[in-house]
Design a protein around this motif. Structure first.
Motif, PDB file in Angstrom:
ATOM      1  N   SER A   7      25.415  49.693  47.482  1.00  0.00           N
ATOM      2  CA  SER A   7      26.686  50.672  47.190  1.00  0.00           C
ATOM      3  C   SER A   7      27.763  49.837  46.810  1.00  0.00           C
ATOM      4  N   PHE A   8      28.494  50.433  46.136  1.00  0.00           N
ATOM      5  CA  PHE A   8      29.709  49.768  45.731  1.00  0.00           C
ATOM      6  C   PHE A   8      30.747  51.014  45.335  1.00  0.00           C
ATOM      7  N   LYS A   9      32.148  50.454  45.173  1.00  0.00           N
ATOM      8  CA  LYS A   9      32.961  51.473  44.858  1.00  0.00           C
ATOM      9  C   LYS A   9      33.194  51.756  43.178  1.00  0.00           C
ATOM     10  N   LEU A  10      33.023  52.931  42.845  1.00  0.00           N
ATOM     11  CA  LEU A  10      33.178  53.105  41.357  1.00  0.00           C
ATOM     12  C   LEU A  10      34.243  53.986  40.947  1.00  0.00           C
ATOM     13  N   ASN A  11      35.270  53.675  40.279  1.00  0.00           N
ATOM     14  CA  ASN A  11      36.360  54.515  40.059  1.00  0.00           C
ATOM     15  C   ASN A  11      37.038  55.472  41.095  1.00  0.00           C
ATOM     16  N   VAL A  52      35.117  45.635  32.067  1.00  0.00           N
ATOM     17  CA  VAL A  52      35.227  46.437  33.330  1.00  0.00           C
ATOM     18  C   VAL A  52      35.917  45.599  34.158  1.00  0.00           C
ATOM     19  N   LEU A  53      36.620  46.334  35.087  1.00  0.00           N
ATOM     20  CA  LEU A  53      37.434  45.480  36.237  1.00  0.00           C
ATOM     21  C   LEU A  53      36.435  45.464  37.361  1.00  0.00           C
ATOM     22  N   VAL A  54      36.338  44.286  38.014  1.00  0.00           N
ATOM     23  CA  VAL A  54      35.795  44.260  39.308  1.00  0.00           C
ATOM     24  C   VAL A  54      36.630  43.536  40.431  1.00  0.00           C
ATOM     25  N   GLY A  71      29.251  46.161  47.233  1.00  0.00           N
ATOM     26  CA  GLY A  71      30.432  46.176  48.307  1.00  0.00           C
ATOM     27  C   GLY A  71      31.749  45.961  47.472  1.00  0.00           C
ATOM     28  N   ARG A  72      31.563  45.748  46.160  1.00  0.00           N
ATOM     29  CA  ARG A  72      32.916  45.510  45.392  1.00  0.00           C
ATOM     30  C   ARG A  72      33.378  46.634  44.700  1.00  0.00           C
ATOM     31  N   GLU A  73      34.601  46.491  44.038  1.00  0.00           N
ATOM     32  CA  GLU A  73      35.224  47.772  43.388  1.00  0.00           C
ATOM     33  C   GLU A  73      35.329  47.477  41.930  1.00  0.00           C
ATOM     34  N   VAL A  74      34.651  48.591  41.054  1.00  0.00           N
ATOM     35  CA  VAL A  74      34.390  48.551  39.906  1.00  0.00           C
ATOM     36  C   VAL A  74      35.225  49.735  39.193  1.00  0.00           C
ATOM     37  N   THR A  75      36.125  49.212  38.136  1.00  0.00           N
ATOM     38  CA  THR A  75      36.799  50.267  37.324  1.00  0.00           C
ATOM     39  C   THR A  75      36.461  50.447  36.080  1.00  0.00           C
ATOM     40  N   THR A  76      35.951  51.444  35.517  1.00  0.00           N
ATOM     41  CA  THR A  76      35.927  51.610  33.798  1.00  0.00           C
ATOM     42  C   THR A  76      37.023  52.383  33.384  1.00  0.00           C
ATOM     43  N   ILE A  77      36.967  52.436  32.166  1.00  0.00           N
ATOM     44  CA  ILE A  77      38.083  53.107  31.254  1.00  0.00           C
ATOM     45  C   ILE A  77      38.262  54.399  31.800  1.00  0.00           C
ATOM     46  N   CYS A 105      36.322  48.982  20.133  1.00  0.00           N
ATOM     47  CA  CYS A 105      36.784  47.977  20.802  1.00  0.00           C
ATOM     48  C   CYS A 105      37.910  48.323  21.952  1.00  0.00           C
ATOM     49  N   THR A 106      38.415  49.642  21.954  1.00  0.00           N
ATOM     50  CA  THR A 106      39.328  49.963  22.609  1.00  0.00           C
ATOM     51  C   THR A 106      39.356  49.906  24.017  1.00  0.00           C
ATOM     52  N   PRO A 107      38.156  50.356  24.838  1.00  0.00           N
ATOM     53  CA  PRO A 107      37.976  50.240  26.071  1.00  0.00           C
ATOM     54  C   PRO A 107      38.329  48.806  26.583  1.00  0.00           C
ATOM     55  N   GLY A 108      37.514  48.192  26.093  1.00  0.00           N
ATOM     56  CA  GLY A 108      37.593  46.406  26.229  1.00  0.00           C
ATOM     57  C   GLY A 108      39.112  45.969  26.312  1.00  0.00           C
ATOM     58  N   MET A 109      39.865  46.564  25.164  1.00  0.00           N
ATOM     59  CA  MET A 109      41.179  46.114  24.926  1.00  0.00           C
ATOM     60  C   MET A 109      42.095  46.441  26.187  1.00  0.00           C
ATOM     61  N   ILE A 110      41.772  47.600  26.434  1.00  0.00           N
ATOM     62  CA  ILE A 110      42.512  48.241  27.541  1.00  0.00           C
ATOM     63  C   ILE A 110      42.554  47.845  28.755  1.00  0.00           C
ATOM     64  N   MET A 111      41.064  47.476  29.140  1.00  0.00           N
ATOM     65  CA  MET A 111      40.779  47.009  30.628  1.00  0.00           C
ATOM     66  C   MET A 111      41.337  45.524  30.655  1.00  0.00           C
TER      67      MET A 111
END
Ligand code: FES
Ligand code: FES
Length: 158
Positions: A7-11, A52-54, A71-77, A105-111
């Motif tokens: 399990s992990f935290k997603l958005n 993405v952000l981890v 166990g970590r926190e993942v954030t996507t666009i 490229c925009t999601p990668g740029m923004i993250m």
């Protein structure tokens, strides 16, 4: 569920999933969770489209085995959108200044910009360009992308 369960935290919410050991984070996000804002481009750590952000830091999700985010926190666009449906200031700024053309490229740029502004709320052009240097854009020439990030920083809205 077959595979290894974790399990992990997603958005913002805790999720549980089972994967085979070789599954990459980019594929887990896109295929298991339908989060296709995270793009699978080169799959070799070269284009940054899969960023993405981890735990708040920017990573190429094509290089991370899915099991590593246990166990970590993942954030996507998709996770940048607020609960009321409003967009993140970076997403707004990219639209306002026309910083996206094909948008791949925009999601990668923004993250990457999100990670930069969280550690440095007032970056200069050089710092912005350096933070975004791992993301390739074939369309825009980067100037408007840097402008969008600068606008958010100078408004103190990050
Ligand atoms: S798809 Fe991950 S860096 Fe290109
Ligand atoms: S907007 Fe097309 S690759 Fe950047």
């Amino acid at each position: 569920m077959s595979g290894i369960q974790f399990s992990f935290k997603l958005n913002g919410r805790t999720v549980e999933v089972a994967v085979s050991p070789g599954t990459l984070l980019v594929d887990l996000l896109r295929e298991n969770f339908g989060l296709t804002g995270t793009k699978a481009g080169c799959r070799q750590g070269e284009c940054g489209a899969c960023t993405v952000l981890v735990d708040g830091e920017a990573y190429n999700s094509c290089l991370i085995p899915a099991l590593k985010v246990q166990g970590r926190e993942v954030t996507t666009i998709e996770g940048l959108q607020n609960a009321d449906g409003s967009l993140d200031p970076l997403q707004e700024a990219f639209m306002d200044v026309g910083a996206a053309q094909c948008g791949f490229c925009t999601p990668g740029m923004i993250m990457n910009a999100k990670a930069l502004l969280s550690r440095n709320p007032n970056p200069d052009d050089k710092e912005i360009r350096k933070a975004l240097s791992g993301v390739l854009c074939r369309c825009t020439g980067y100037r408007k992308i840097v402008q969008a990030v600068k606008n958010v920083a100078s408004n103190g809205r990050s």
